[in-house]
Design a protein around this motif. Structure first.
Motif, PDB file in Angstrom:
ATOM      1  N   PRO A  61      40.682  39.153  30.971  1.00  0.00           N
ATOM      2  CA  PRO A  61      41.058  38.161  29.952  1.00  0.00           C
ATOM      3  C   PRO A  61      42.560  37.911  29.851  1.00  0.00           C
ATOM      4  O   PRO A  61      42.974  36.814  29.460  1.00  0.00           O
ATOM      5  N   LEU A  62      43.386  38.882  30.199  1.00  0.00           N
ATOM      6  CA  LEU A  62      44.845  38.706  30.130  1.00  0.00           C
ATOM      7  C   LEU A  62      45.454  38.472  31.506  1.00  0.00           C
ATOM      8  O   LEU A  62      46.237  37.541  31.704  1.00  0.00           O
ATOM      9  N   TYR A  63      45.089  39.332  32.462  1.00  0.00           N
ATOM     10  CA  TYR A  63      45.580  39.184  33.840  1.00  0.00           C
ATOM     11  C   TYR A  63      44.554  38.351  34.598  1.00  0.00           C
ATOM     12  O   TYR A  63      43.697  38.872  35.318  1.00  0.00           O
ATOM     13  N   THR A  64      44.641  37.050  34.410  1.00  0.00           N
ATOM     14  CA  THR A  64      43.561  36.146  34.806  1.00  0.00           C
ATOM     15  C   THR A  64      43.402  35.983  36.309  1.00  0.00           C
ATOM     16  O   THR A  64      42.498  35.284  36.751  1.00  0.00           O
ATOM     17  N   GLU A  65      44.257  36.589  37.104  1.00  0.00           N
ATOM     18  CA  GLU A  65      44.067  36.566  38.552  1.00  0.00           C
ATOM     19  C   GLU A  65      43.338  37.813  39.050  1.00  0.00           C
ATOM     20  O   GLU A  65      43.048  37.924  40.244  1.00  0.00           O
ATOM     21  N   ARG A  66      43.080  38.722  38.148  1.00  0.00           N
ATOM     22  CA  ARG A  66      42.432  39.980  38.517  1.00  0.00           C
ATOM     23  C   ARG A  66      40.933  39.885  38.274  1.00  0.00           C
ATOM     24  O   ARG A  66      40.478  39.693  37.158  1.00  0.00           O
ATOM     25  N   LYS A  67      40.163  40.033  39.340  1.00  0.00           N
ATOM     26  CA  LYS A  67      38.711  39.949  39.268  1.00  0.00           C
ATOM     27  C   LYS A  67      38.147  41.319  38.904  1.00  0.00           C
ATOM     28  O   LYS A  67      38.392  42.299  39.603  1.00  0.00           O
TER      29      LYS A  67
END
Length: 518
Positions: free
Chosen positions: A273-279
């Motif tokens: 939700p915060l680090y939106t590039e992290r799957k």
């Protein structure tokens, strides 16, 4: 012969309407690891709170002797001056302060005109090395995992010149690797520094591994102290002392009656939700049938909780994609309220932080998930609400004299039953259980397992996360294995073993391969 470092004689502690401790006696020898075991509500934590000054002198009866001297602690500071340090189950760390700041919070390293930050961080580094932490002492607590946070608490105790270290459920939130590392650390401190430890835990295999002596408390009274220095005390022997009887089966029997497909998930992907590039969930496809308990195994950080929370009306994550079907019909659930309305329930692993309102009553907690079921024209029917709560108190054997009891005053096992009752009251078809027996004693676990079996016998579909592999093996019809956000394997009950699951996790972690066992 080792001298008695701690003696507690005739400790009696009463709360309104409840005698939590009744003439408890405890002797702990210097340089030993002493375990205290008992069912939820037996009085273990209360006894340690008396010892450490959380419950001050004058609020209990009995005597405490430390190093041969009588102690009358009025607060935690008094006990810490003698080297008695308690680490509670809920870690007392401030997420947005650094490791060094947390370690000396309330015990500041002062210099001319204020805090000496160079001394703070150099001393923090020294104690961090003693517990095997390699991070910078300037790292924020929120940026390290739970296992390392537990080590920070121990380093914090070392900074207070600890002589008696008290740990309340220290491994309840840790995976197997972090747990064994912590237990070995206690052994190291015993051998190299002569530190005495008292450990409360429901994980009996860990107690048998690490403890020199084991004191059993039942219903607020001391039952017996077992000598485990030769390693001869079995889990079965400990359980007998705890519950007062033999427990032949740790898991209730169930004959599977698996029905139609209830839940289907295809190519489900979720980003942080915060680090939106992290799957955090990567192309997951799973299914659960009515009358079936399906487990999800994996290490901490595998993405299991994130998967279930995102399925529960997108309660977690960003850029969520994939397909969710219930009873063959595709659904788009944009909020937990929509998920509840469509028959979904998510029982969180964090009952105290996210699952229950600890300052409110059993009645209000149980009906909170669907207030409309006890309301007429928007007004709550108090009689109907109380009747519903009484019904679930009986069905779930919640041990309390009154459903108006504040939930925060219940034992962990009874709190967990209230949480289950809250979501059963919502009348779900699909229940997602996240660590349903965390911090719960062996007797209460059996009762919760029986509740789960009753649910699936009614045709409910259960998706269950657990970090305890024996629990998954004892309860589940099928087990998915999850690694780094991916499902890397699926095993039917007949082929699932701890060795097979861990081997699959290790292989997938090393090679990034997906393996299916059919």
């Amino acid at each position: 012969m080792a001298q008695a470092l701690l003696e507690m004689h005739g400790i009696t502690k009463t709360f309104p309407g409840v005698r939590a401790l009744d003439n408890v006696n405890l002797t702990v020898q210097e340089g030993e690891i002493h375990a205290i075991v008992g069912e939820n509500g037996a009085g273990k934590s209360t006894l340690m709170n008396v010892l450490s000054g959380v419950w001050p002198y004058g609020t209990y009866e009995g005597d405490i002797f430390f190093d041969g001297r009588e102690c009358r602690f009025l607060n935690i500071k008094d006990s810490e001056k003698l080297g008695i340090v308690i680490i509670h189950q809920e870690l007392a760390l401030v997420p947005y302060l650094s490791i060094g700041e947390n370690m000396f919070l309330g015990n500041e390293q002062t210099g001319f005109g204020g805090i000496n930050w160079d001394l703070t961080y150099s001393n923090a580094q020294k104690h961090m090395q003693e517990v095997g932490l390699e991070e910078s002492p300037r790292t924020l607590i929120k940026d390290i995992g739970v296992g390392k946070q537990q080590l920070v608490e121990i380093a914090k105790a070392l900074a207070k010149n600890v002589r008696l270290l008290i740990l309340d459920e220290p491994t309840s939130s840790l995976n197997d690797e972090d747990s064994i590392n912590l237990l070995n650390l206690l052994k190291k401190f015993r051998e190299e520094r002569g530190i005495t430890s008292i450990m409360i835990s429901h994980k009996l295999n860990e107690i048998a591994y690490v403890a020199d002596k084991i004191t059993v408390i039942r219903d607020g009274s001391t039952i017996e102290t077992l000598d485990n220095r030769a390693g001869g005390v079995s889990e079965a022997r400990i359980i007998k002392g705890m519950v007062g009887r033999e427990m032949v089966d740790r898991f209730p029997k169930r004959v599977p009656a698996i029905g139609d497909m209830a839940l289907q998930v295809f190519d489900w992907t979720v980003y942080h939700p915060l680090y939106t590039e992290r799957k955090v969930v990567n192309g997951v496809s799973i299914n659960v049938r009515r009358g079936e308990v399906v487990g999800i195994a994996g290490l901490i950080g595998a993405g299991r909780t994130e998967l279930c929370q995102s399925l529960f009306g997108r309660a977690y994550g960003s850029k969520i994609s994939g397909t969710l079907k219930k009873d063959g019909k595709e659904l788009l659930l944009n909020s937990p309220a929509e998920a509840i309305a469509h028959g979904f329930a998510y029982i969180t692993e964090n009952r105290k932080g996210d699952g229950l309102v600890l300052t409110d009553s059993i009645v209000h907690n149980i009906t909170l998930s669907r207030l409309e079921l006890v309301s007429r024209r928007g007004v709550i029917d108090k009689d109907h609400e109380r009747h519903a709560a009484e019904d679930y108190r009986g069905r779930l054997t919640i041990r309390t004299p009154d459903v108006e009891q504040t939930v925060g005053n219940l034992s962990g096992g009874n709190q967990q039953k209230v949480l289950l009752g809250k979501w059963m009251f919502s009348m779900p078809d699909i229940m997602m259980l996240d660590e349903p027996t965390r911090g719960v004693d062996v007797g209460a676990k059996y009762e919760i397992y029986s509740i789960i079996n009753d649910l699936v016998s009614q045709g409910k579909a259960v998706l269950m996360i657990s970090s305890e592999l024996p629990e998954l093996l004892g309860m589940c019809d099928r087990i998915y294995v999850m690694v780094e956000g991916r499902i890397v394997g699926e095993m039917p009950r007949a082929q699932a073993t701890q060795e097979n699951i861990m081997d699959l996790i290790m292989q997938a972690s090393k090679r990034g391969q997906t393996t299916w066992v059919n």
